[in-house]
Scaffold this motif. Structure first.
Motif, PDB file in Angstrom:
ATOM      1  N   UNK A 169       0.834  -1.214   0.000  1.00 29.70           N
ATOM      2  CA  UNK A 169       0.000   0.000   0.000  1.00 29.70           C
ATOM      3  C   UNK A 169       0.863   1.256   0.000  1.00 29.70           C
ATOM      4  N   UNK A 170       0.653   2.098  -1.025  1.00 33.12           N
ATOM      5  CA  UNK A 170       1.286   3.434  -1.049  1.00 33.12           C
ATOM      6  C   UNK A 170       0.425   4.396  -0.239  1.00 33.12           C
ATOM      7  N   UNK A 171       1.079   5.244   0.578  1.00 31.78           N
ATOM      8  CA  UNK A 171       0.331   6.121   1.482  1.00 31.78           C
ATOM      9  C   UNK A 171      -0.175   7.380   0.770  1.00 31.78           C
ATOM     10  N   UNK A 172      -1.261   7.960   1.309  1.00 31.07           N
ATOM     11  CA  UNK A 172      -1.786   9.225   0.791  1.00 31.07           C
ATOM     12  C   UNK A 172      -0.799  10.366   0.996  1.00 31.07           C
ATOM     13  N   UNK A 173      -0.031  10.265   2.082  1.00 33.18           N
ATOM     14  CA  UNK A 173       0.963  11.299   2.342  1.00 33.18           C
ATOM     15  C   UNK A 173       1.986  11.364   1.210  1.00 33.18           C
ATOM     16  N   UNK A 174       2.325  10.167   0.691  1.00 28.50           N
ATOM     17  CA  UNK A 174       3.288  10.145  -0.410  1.00 28.50           C
ATOM     18  C   UNK A 174       2.664  10.718  -1.691  1.00 28.50           C
ATOM     19  N   UNK A 175       1.406  10.419  -1.862  1.00 33.01           N
ATOM     20  CA  UNK A 175       0.698  11.006  -3.014  1.00 33.01           C
ATOM     21  C   UNK A 175       0.727  12.532  -2.937  1.00 33.01           C
ATOM     22  N   UNK A 176       0.451  13.055  -1.742  1.00 38.60           N
ATOM     23  CA  UNK A 176       0.485  14.510  -1.561  1.00 38.60           C
ATOM     24  C   UNK A 176       1.889  15.054  -1.767  1.00 38.60           C
ATOM     25  N   UNK A 177       2.868  14.236  -1.367  1.00 33.02           N
ATOM     26  CA  UNK A 177       4.268  14.631  -1.567  1.00 33.02           C
ATOM     27  C   UNK A 177       4.576  14.771  -3.063  1.00 33.02           C
TER      28      UNK A 177
END
Length: 627
Positions: A169-177
């Motif tokens: 699972x890739x995190x939403x925080x990384x998406x925002x990053x």
């Protein structure tokens, strides 16, 4: 930049900015999406490596190998945890029990780690699809999955059979990053969007206010006709030569205002325009413009109606209309001029000026009538145009023609009267002074014309040494210092020919200072030139001239000569008395307008020295008489 184009330019710039912002927004969105897709591809490869490691560590039957072997479980859980970075939220391995649920085999989480063989119920059918088809799949998670952006499902296959799934699972925080890489551009786009929204609101407000202003600007608030300003604008956008034009003036409109009051006058204007529009509605036209107090312009396309039909029809309709004001019924009188606008006219002001001049003629003749400017008169519009006259003078398109003055008894040419014409190069025709002289008299163009004429006169005198010429001067010329200085200059320059030149003085006003006129005569006589009084016996030219002025010739006015045919006895006595008096004062008499053989014979009988008229000789190029 012209004012009328400013709104168009502003709107164009705004449209370009909106397009640019949309392009930036699309480009940034595309760039961010590409960055995300690249990261997903990397994550797939990363997950595949983890699966590869697990298969090396457990070569077959993963579930069976892990069951009862807590040490191996712990080892692989630690390995999964080691693979976790800030990008990833969860890493775990599942095996499928049946179509309803899965079980945890491994979990790389430290906190809240799932127990071995604890149940996992997926919310996506893709889990089964990966299991069955043995292909990697990507699940874009909904907001219901806490802090997870994307889940990568990788099958763990033994002997061509899926035995487990690796979930990364890739995190939403990384998406925002990832999205933050383009945040400066996103902020810029937001600012630009805010600017554009504000600008569009301001522009919309200005356009609305402009619409309100323009509505007032285009319409006359009293009569509801279009305004004069809109008339100017209309012909700046439409071809003049497609329209008829009518100028209508309510005769003595001020009397209506003074007798019935301004409010009543306003009602008359409103009803007057309504009557015009009702007539025009039959031709699907409503182009009525108010340009003055009781003055209106009507324009209508030529292909809708003939100029005769609209002029006569509208005049009758307006003349017959009745108005009810203050318990009184009355009709109004109006004057109207109309024309079919010529094809070669490009200025509305020239059309209006010509219509106005024709309207003045109607009013001088008694008002309450109309006149249609015919095709012949349309040339007046061209020849009366000051710009056209200037062009002709600039190119020296000026001709002198000459009418002979005869010794009456001998019928032999004594001299020639010089008559000036402008020359229309395009139509190969001469233009009478009737059209242009009044436009330029008293201006620098008049002096320019005079210089050209005298240049031609002295050239003719030089070419034909045995002739004499006369030339017309207006009485105003004798009061004009610039004109007198010009005459001094040309006479001095050509002094050897000046004695063969006679100045015929034309006048349309009374002489109040004979000293000034005599002084001017003396300046001309200084060079040997002679003086003639033209049109004697008409207007202001009377016997007092013979007392106050020293002249060489008297030209009897044509109106007296014309009476010879209808009232010969009295006319002869008048001419004879003028001749006798002139002879006593040492002046010679010239009778003009000798148009018939009968009049010519009368001149012989009266012993008139000089005669001039079409019967004896028409104005021509002097070569036709002398060569």
């Amino acid at each position: 930049m012209k004012y009328k184009y400013i709104n168009k330019y502003v709107l164009s710039v705004l449209i370009l900015l909106v397009g640019f912002v949309l392009y930036l927004q699309y480009s940034v969105s595309l760039s961010t999406q590409e960055l995300k897709e690249q990261e997903i591809d990397k994550t797939k490869a990363y997950a595949s490596k983890i699966v590869h490691y697990i298969k090396r560590r457990v070569p077959s039957d993963l579930d069976k190998s892990l069951s009862g072997n807590e040490a191996l479980q712990e080892e692989l859980n630690r390995v999964l945890h080691a693979f976790m970075t800030d990008k990833y939220k969860y890493i775990f391995v599942l095996d499928r029990v049946n179509d309803n649920y899965y079980r945890f085999l491994l979990d790389g989480s430290i906190d809240f780690k799932a127990d071995f063989h604890s149940i996992f119920i997926p919310k996506s059918s893709l889990y089964d699809e990966v299991y069955d088809k043995k292909t990697i799949q990507v699940i874009r998670q909904k907001d219901s999955v806490e802090n997870v952006w994307i889940s990568i499902l990788v099958p763990i296959v033994y002997q061509n059979k899926s035995e487990a799934l690796l979930v990364l699972d890739l995190s939403k925080n990384y998406c925002e990053y990832l999205e933050s890489f383009n945040s400066p551009l996103v902020d810029l786009i937001d600012l630009m969007q805010f600017f554009l929204v504000v600008s569009i609101l301001i522009l919309a407000t200005l356009l609305y206010r402009y619409y309100i202003f323009r509505k007032k600007f285009l319409k006359d608030t009293i009569s509801s006709a279009y305004s004069r300003e809109y008339l100017d604008e209309f012909f700046s956008k439409n071809s003049l030569n497609q329209y008829h034009a009518l100028l209508i003036d309510i005769d003595e409109f001020r009397v209506i205002n003074s007798k019935y009051g301004y409010s009543a006058g306003n009602r008359v204007l409103e009803e007057f325009v309504s009557a015009i529009r009702l007539f025009l509605s039959e031709y699907h036209c409503d182009l009525v413009f108010r340009i003055g107090g009781g003055e209106f312009v009507v324009v209508i396309k030529k292909d809708l109606i003939s100029i005769d039909e609209i002029t006569k029809g509208l005049f009758i309709r307006l003349k017959e209309k009745r108005y009810f004001i203050n318990d009184e019924i009355f009709q109004i009188k109006l004057s109207m001029s109309a024309m079919e606008i010529p094809n070669d006219v490009v200025s509305w002001y020239k059309v209006l000026r010509f219509l106005d001049e024709k309207l003045l003629d109607i009013k001088k003749k008694g008002k309450n009538n109309f006149a249609i400017i015919d095709k012949t008169s349309k040339n007046d519009l061209k020849y009366s145009d000051i710009d056209y006259i200037k062009d002709r003078l600039e190119n020296e398109d000026v001709k002198c023609i000459y009418q002979p003055i005869f010794y009456t008894k001998e019928r032999k040419i004594a001299k020639f009267e010089t008559l000036v014409r402008l020359y229309d190069v395009d139509d190969d025709r001469d233009i009478s002074p009737y059209f242009f002289m009044g436009k330029i008299r008293g201006t620098s163009q008049y002096l320019k014309l005079s210089r050209i004429v005298f240049k031609e006169i002295f050239k003719t005198l030089e070419s034909y040494p045995d002739i004499e010429l006369s030339v017309n001067l207006n009485l105003d010329d004798l009061y004009n210092q610039e004109m007198l200085e010009m005459l001094d200059s040309v006479l001095s320059k050509h002094h050897e020919y000046a004695h063969r030149l006679t100045f015929e003085i034309l006048e349309d006003q009374e002489i109040f200072d004979y000293n000034v006129v005599n002084e001017a005569f003396n300046r001309l006589r200084y060079f040997g030139s002679k003086i003639a009084i033209d049109d004697f016996g008409s207007g202001y030219a009377n016997y007092i001239y013979l007392i106050k002025l020293n002249v060489d010739f008297i030209k009897i006015d044509a109106t007296i000569v014309k009476e010879l045919l209808s009232n010969p006895q009295k006319s002869k006595e008048v001419i004879k008395s003028i001749k006798d008096l002139a002879n006593r004062l040492d002046a010679k008499v010239i009778v003009e307008h000798v148009s018939t053989k009968e009049i010519y014979q009368m001149m012989i009988d009266l012993d008139i020295e000089y005669s001039q008229g079409f019967y004896l000789g028409e104005p021509k190029n002097i070569r036709e008489y002398l060569d």
